[in-house]
Design a protein around this motif. Structure first.
Motif, PDB file in Angstrom:
ATOM      1  N   LEU A   5      48.933 -17.423  -5.424  1.00  0.00           N
ATOM      2  CA  LEU A   5      48.127 -16.375  -5.264  1.00  0.00           C
ATOM      3  C   LEU A   5      48.910 -15.980  -5.814  1.00  0.00           C
ATOM      4  O   LEU A   5      49.862 -14.928  -5.705  1.00  0.00           O
ATOM      5  CB  LEU A   5      47.711 -16.041  -3.440  1.00  0.00           C
ATOM      6  CG  LEU A   5      47.526 -17.737  -2.366  1.00  0.00           C
ATOM      7  CD1 LEU A   5      47.420 -17.300  -0.992  1.00  0.00           C
ATOM      8  CD2 LEU A   5      46.344 -17.946  -2.698  1.00  0.00           C
ATOM      9  N   GLU A   6      47.651 -14.626  -5.926  1.00  0.00           N
ATOM     10  CA  GLU A   6      47.491 -12.576  -6.427  1.00  0.00           C
ATOM     11  C   GLU A   6      47.868 -12.507  -5.135  1.00  0.00           C
ATOM     12  O   GLU A   6      47.241 -12.627  -3.906  1.00  0.00           O
ATOM     13  CB  GLU A   6      47.158 -12.716  -7.578  1.00  0.00           C
ATOM     14  CG  GLU A   6      47.005 -13.363  -8.053  1.00  0.00           C
ATOM     15  CD  GLU A   6      46.453 -12.590  -9.185  1.00  0.00           C
ATOM     16  OE1 GLU A   6      45.587 -11.963  -9.762  1.00  0.00           O
ATOM     17  OE2 GLU A   6      47.138 -12.606 -11.113  1.00  0.00           O
ATOM     18  N   ASN A   9      44.327 -10.098  -2.596  1.00  0.00           N
ATOM     19  CA  ASN A   9      42.743 -10.882  -2.865  1.00  0.00           C
ATOM     20  C   ASN A   9      42.200 -11.285  -1.708  1.00  0.00           C
ATOM     21  O   ASN A   9      41.844 -12.068  -0.831  1.00  0.00           O
ATOM     22  CB  ASN A   9      42.965 -12.180  -3.944  1.00  0.00           C
ATOM     23  CG  ASN A   9      41.954 -13.475  -3.744  1.00  0.00           C
ATOM     24  OD1 ASN A   9      40.837 -12.642  -3.461  1.00  0.00           O
ATOM     25  ND2 ASN A   9      42.128 -14.481  -5.518  1.00  0.00           N
ATOM     26  N   ARG A  13      40.492 -17.926  -2.090  1.00  0.00           N
ATOM     27  CA  ARG A  13      40.350 -18.280  -2.673  1.00  0.00           C
ATOM     28  C   ARG A  13      39.594 -19.786  -2.340  1.00  0.00           C
ATOM     29  O   ARG A  13      40.641 -19.929  -1.352  1.00  0.00           O
ATOM     30  CB  ARG A  13      41.108 -18.514  -4.246  1.00  0.00           C
ATOM     31  CG  ARG A  13      41.354 -17.739  -4.660  1.00  0.00           C
ATOM     32  CD  ARG A  13      42.716 -17.564  -5.953  1.00  0.00           C
ATOM     33  NE  ARG A  13      42.699 -18.229  -6.520  1.00  0.00           N
ATOM     34  CZ  ARG A  13      43.209 -19.145  -7.467  1.00  0.00           C
ATOM     35  NH1 ARG A  13      44.444 -18.909  -7.575  1.00  0.00           N
ATOM     36  NH2 ARG A  13      42.699 -20.860  -8.283  1.00  0.00           N
ATOM     37  N   SER A  80      42.792 -16.509   1.539  1.00  0.00           N
ATOM     38  CA  SER A  80      43.778 -14.667   1.020  1.00  0.00           C
ATOM     39  C   SER A  80      44.837 -14.031   1.293  1.00  0.00           C
ATOM     40  O   SER A  80      45.724 -14.165   1.801  1.00  0.00           O
ATOM     41  CB  SER A  80      42.369 -13.686   2.176  1.00  0.00           C
ATOM     42  OG  SER A  80      42.958 -14.033   3.204  1.00  0.00           O
ATOM     43  N   ARG A 100      49.668  -9.129  -8.306  1.00  0.00           N
ATOM     44  CA  ARG A 100      48.260  -9.322  -8.872  1.00  0.00           C
ATOM     45  C   ARG A 100      48.684  -8.759 -10.263  1.00  0.00           C
ATOM     46  O   ARG A 100      47.557  -8.980 -11.472  1.00  0.00           O
ATOM     47  CB  ARG A 100      47.331  -8.552  -7.861  1.00  0.00           C
ATOM     48  CG  ARG A 100      47.551  -6.881  -8.245  1.00  0.00           C
ATOM     49  CD  ARG A 100      46.095  -6.644  -7.425  1.00  0.00           C
ATOM     50  NE  ARG A 100      46.299  -4.763  -7.672  1.00  0.00           N
ATOM     51  CZ  ARG A 100      46.876  -4.451  -6.482  1.00  0.00           C
ATOM     52  NH1 ARG A 100      47.828  -4.778  -6.265  1.00  0.00           N
ATOM     53  NH2 ARG A 100      47.088  -2.259  -6.373  1.00  0.00           N
ATOM     54  N   SER A 363      35.483  -4.692  -4.070  1.00  0.00           N
ATOM     55  CA  SER A 363      36.550  -5.607  -2.596  1.00  0.00           C
ATOM     56  C   SER A 363      37.009  -4.097  -1.817  1.00  0.00           C
ATOM     57  O   SER A 363      37.272  -4.684   0.163  1.00  0.00           O
ATOM     58  CB  SER A 363      38.134  -5.622  -2.911  1.00  0.00           C
ATOM     59  OG  SER A 363      37.395  -7.001  -3.609  1.00  0.00           O
TER      60      SER A 363
END
Length: 453
Positions: A5-6, A9, A13, A80, A100, A363
């Motif tokens: 993951l980044e 977020n 995802r 997330s 990120r 976001s």
């Protein structure tokens, strides 16, 4: 199974898209639920290395942060992330959260750069391998911090039982050993003493860690980062004269019992860290069911401390842990406040460091309570210091001019300005990335200077 993951977020995802088809989906979800949606402070962190390991130094309260969020939908799960970066695993599930700003090939130069700046390191050339090996590199960065905090409490001493065999008897005679070693009698006596010594298993453990780090490609740079670190390493070497590299496993076994001394509290953290390094377990604990393991970084804290290395000539950086540079809130009263940054110049400029992507309006909408609270905090500090200028600093993935958005406060002269710090992303060479960051630092400071004028 690895899930990559980044950070930050917020939308999440699809877990189905992140997992291979052959993976047992329900089992992975079950494992992830052990860490998802729970504050770090409520998890079993005994096998987690968390940086900063002293949670009190983080104004963003890392113990209240969650590592990952997990939202179940009808046919899937959305996973997330927030400000936490690093690696965490439970059973077969392994989650890697990179910044990120990491390259598409996985090189997380930005995280490495911040860690080096905060830890006063200057490593010019190295090859980032990715995955757990990169996490191992992060461990090397952290050693000076653990060692420094421990030695500031003094060198650890404890009682040791020492075996002697000479003519200067000053302890209890060990009859069985004397018979085994001194027959026929030649004047020597076997005896034992109990002495208060620096040369004990804990400092021996630290010494073995130092010698092990020296074997790393850039370990010597870490051990010689500054005069304080050089002096600390010299002290450990001097007070462990019985060091023998062949005793490493014996020393590791002798440190299974962690330090519980009421004064030498930092040595427990150092001890855990050294054991992790010497066992070189790749941060995994196979065979220990349901144990949460890994290494985590608070991106918010790291970003703030990195900015301090950039702005320290022009801004004061109050420290709530030490009380250094704190300010009184009321004329009479003990309450003290600690803005992230406040300018040396008058009139004062108040600044807040935020790792969240303040440029992502989709976001973090302007009506988002989280963002509104950020505005409230900075404006409150502006009122306290009679300041008309408030700034919000955040990392921004853009190669041109820094992101700059100003908000005028209604019916007041004051303004609040978001300033994005340009973070280069599509650079594949570490040396080029360092040079690009230095240029971004200059642009960032020039932007602040223009706004201040």
């Amino acid at each position: 199974m690895q899930i990559i993951l980044e950070d930050n977020n917020a939308k999440g995802r699809s877990l189905h898209q992140l997992l291979e088809q052959s993976v047992d989906y329900s089992r992975v979800v079950s494992d992830l639920k052990r860490i998802a949606n729970k504050p770090i402070g409520r998890l079993d962190v005994s096998n987690l290395l968390i940086f900063p390991h002293d949670w009190n130094v983080s104004k963003d309260e890392i113990h209240n942060s969650i590592i990952i969020g997990l939202e179940e939908t009808e046919n899937d799960c959305l996973i997330s992330s927030g400000n936490i970066m690093g690696f965490v695993g439970v059973n077969e599930a392994e989650v890697f959260i990179k910044s990120r700003f990491a390259n598409d090939d996985g090189h997380d130069y930005f995280l490495h750069y911040m860690l080096q700046k905060v830890n006063k390191l200057n490593i010019v050339n190295f090859d980032l391998r990715g995955g757990k090996d990169t996490i191992w590199d992060f461990l090397i960065y952290m050693f000076p911090d653990y060692l420094s905090k421990a030695i500031k409490q003094g060198l650890y001493k404890e009682y040791r039982h020492i075996k002697h065999n000479d003519t200067n008897v000053k302890g209890s005679i060990d009859v069985s050993r004397h018979i085994r070693t001194n027959i026929p009698f030649a004047g020597k006596i076997a005896y034992n003493t109990r002495e208060y010594s620096f040369d004990n298993p804990v400092l021996q453990l630290v010494r073995h860690t130092i010698e092990y780090i020296k074997t790393h490609p850039y370990g010597r740079n870490v051990l010689a980062r500054d005069s304080e670190m050089i002096e600390n390493v010299s002290k450990i070497v001097f007070y462990t004269p019985t060091y023998n590299k062949n005793d490493r496993q014996k020393i590791v076994n002798a440190n299974r019992r962690l330090v519980r001394h009421p004064y030498f509290t930092e040595y427990k953290n150092l001890q855990i860290f050294c054991l992790r390094v010497l066992r070189h377990e790749k941060l995994s604990f196979s065979g220990k069911k349901d144990k949460i393991h890994g290494i985590l970084f608070d991106g918010a804290w790291l970003w703030e401390e990195y900015l301090n290395t950039v702005l320290k000539k022009d801004f004061i950086h109050p420290e709530n842990k030490t009380g250094k540079n704190g300010f009184k809130l009321f004329e009479k009263g003990p309450q003290r406040i600690y803005p992230d940054f406040i300018s040396e110049q008058v009139p004062k400029i108040v600044a807040d460091a935020k790792y969240i992507p303040l440029n992502r309006q989709e976001s973090y909408a302007e009506s988002d309570d989280r963002l509104i609270n950020i505005y409230y905090k900075t404006i409150t500090y502006m009122y306290r210091f009679n300041s008309k200028r408030g700034l919000l600093f955040f990392p921004y993935p853009f190669e041109g001019e820094p992101f700059n958005k100003e908000y005028k406060i209604e019916d007041r002269e004051g303004t609040l300005t978001k300033i994005g710090f340009n973070i280069p992303k599509n650079i594949d060479d570490w040396g080029e990335f360092q040079e690009a960051m230095k240029k971004s630092e200059c642009k960032f400071k020039n932007t602040i200077k223009k706004i201040s004028e």
